[in-house]
Design an enzyme around this catalytic site. Structure first.
Site, mmCIF file in Angstrom:
data_model
loop_
_atom_site.group_PDB
_atom_site.id
_atom_site.type_symbol
_atom_site.label_atom_id
_atom_site.label_comp_id
_atom_site.label_asym_id
_atom_site.label_seq_id
_atom_site.Cartn_x
_atom_site.Cartn_y
_atom_site.Cartn_z
ATOM 1 C CE LYS A 73 6.493 1.847 -1.008
ATOM 2 N NZ LYS A 73 7.455 1.508 -0.508
ATOM 3 C CG ASP A 113 13.119 2.143 -2.861
ATOM 4 O OD1 ASP A 113 12.317 2.514 -3.046
ATOM 5 O OD2 ASP A 113 12.972 1.284 -1.703
ATOM 6 C CD GLN A 154 8.333 -0.166 2.969
ATOM 7 O OE1 GLN A 154 8.006 -0.261 1.956
ATOM 8 N NE2 GLN A 154 8.069 2.073 3.546
HETATM 9 N N1 GUN Z 1 9.645 3.892 4.174
HETATM 10 C C1 GUN Z 1 9.173 4.655 3.668
HETATM 11 N N2 GUN Z 1 9.425 5.423 2.338
HETATM 12 C C2 GUN Z 1 10.180 4.545 2.115
HETATM 13 C C3 GUN Z 1 10.425 4.554 1.284
HETATM 14 O O1 GUN Z 1 10.038 4.754 -0.126
HETATM 15 N N3 GUN Z 1 11.246 3.442 0.110
HETATM 16 C C4 GUN Z 1 11.313 2.225 1.597
HETATM 17 N N4 GUN Z 1 12.054 1.202 1.061
HETATM 18 N N5 GUN Z 1 10.968 2.364 2.696
HETATM 19 C C5 GUN Z 1 10.591 3.236 3.113
#
Ligand code: GUN
Length: 302
Positions: free
Chosen positions: A52, A119, A96
């Site tokens: 990211k 998100d 995350q």
């Molecule tokens: N863990 C796995 N996929 C995601 C996601 O799209 N966002 C977040 N915050 N954690 C994750």
């Protein structure tokens, strides 16, 4: 049969976002700023977060990585969240997941300012989606909608069968596809692990969204000719013949189903690559929405 190529589409989208960032810079405006909170040292989470941050660099965004120890208290994590909410330079951020077991994930996600919730996990954003309001759409359903749009896959009047009712994929995509609008106007059936005779539903479907998490569950005899298949599944299967000792498979038996499909997403290279691009898109939207609010406030104050 057309492959819905998420890799190619996500690259195109990132280029478009990078172009917008250039224009913002040229106009003397601030560039979008994404922060990511990483708690502990879960290997998969580190990989995701690094991707990211790298994607932010690719498109010219600012990024901040907030790394916290696995034994951080819930209270201390909530303080970090408060700081991110209050930081005027940060347009959006993600926490995350998964979080360590001693932390109540729901409590943390509820503390995120919905206006910075890129998100789209906060209930305020889910509610806004359900009510056709401007909202942050979670990256996976947002990515599916973008693929359908770019490949001009017709949805109006179609019967969509969604398999899986998760909060971040099945539920929101079923709402989005049934909404009014270009990629909506479908009749949606939301099925799940307790739906009896699932194949009776999938065989009637014009569009199937598989988000069950069971590798190669959807077989060729479970779909009709001309179907569109969106595969959200991603599982590592041990394969001693593969160079890495494993292969990545989706919820769809791709080689069987592709022969009957008009459109199909591959795994890997379908929905997966779209998710980071959509997170960037949400961050760009967060930046624009914040600027709109700030300029309104300035107008009122003048
Ligand atoms: N863990 C796995 N996929 C995601 C996601 O799209 N966002 C977040 N915050 N954690 C994750």
């Amino acid at each position: 049969m057309t492959i819905l190529d998420g890799k190619k589409t996500s690259e195109a989208l990132k280029q478009e976002i990078a172009e917008e960032v250039k224009q913002l810079k040229a106009a003397g405006k601030k560039v979008p700023h994404l922060a990511a909170v990483l708690v502990g040292d879960n290997g998969a989470s580190i990989t995701y977060v690094n991707s990211k941050v790298k994607a932010c660099e690719q498109v010219g965004f600012a990024s901040t990585l907030v790394k916290l120890p696995a034994d951080i208290t819930e209270e201390a994590l909530l303080e970090e969240i408060d700081k991110l909410n209050a930081n005027a330079d940060i347009d959006g951020y993600i926490v995350q997941l998964p979080l360590p077991k001693h932390i109540d994930e729901q409590k943390i996600l509820l503390a995120v300012d919905p206006k910075k919730d890129v998100d789209g996990f906060h209930p305020a954003n889910f509610g806004r989606i359900a009510l056709d309001m401007e909202a942050f759409i979670p990256a996976t359903p947002f990515g599916i909608m973008e693929l359908l749009k770019r490949y001009e896959v017709p949805t109006k009047g179609k019967h969509v069968v969604v398999v899986g009712r998760s909060h971040i994929v099945g539920r929101p995509i079923s709402i989005l596809l049934s909404q009014k609008g270009a990629q909506g106007n479908a009749t949606v059936t939301l099925t799940h692990s307790h739906t009896p005779n699932l194949a009776d539903f999938t065989r009637q479907a014009d569009i199937i969204v598989m988000a069950l998490g069971i590798p190669e569950f959807l077989k060729g005899d479970m779909v009709k000719e001309g179907v569109t298949v969106i595969d959200v599944g991603i599982t590592r299967l041990q394969d001693d013949n593969a160079p890495k000792g494993y292969r990545i498979v989706g919820d769809v038996a791709f080689d069987e189903v592709k022969n009957k499909a008009n459109y199909i997403t591959p795994v890997p290279g379908g929905v997966g690559p779209m998710t980071i691009a959509m997170l960037l898109k949400n961050t760009l939207l967060a930046c624009k929405w914040r600027e709109r609010v700030v300029s309104k406030l300035l107008t009122i104050n003048c």
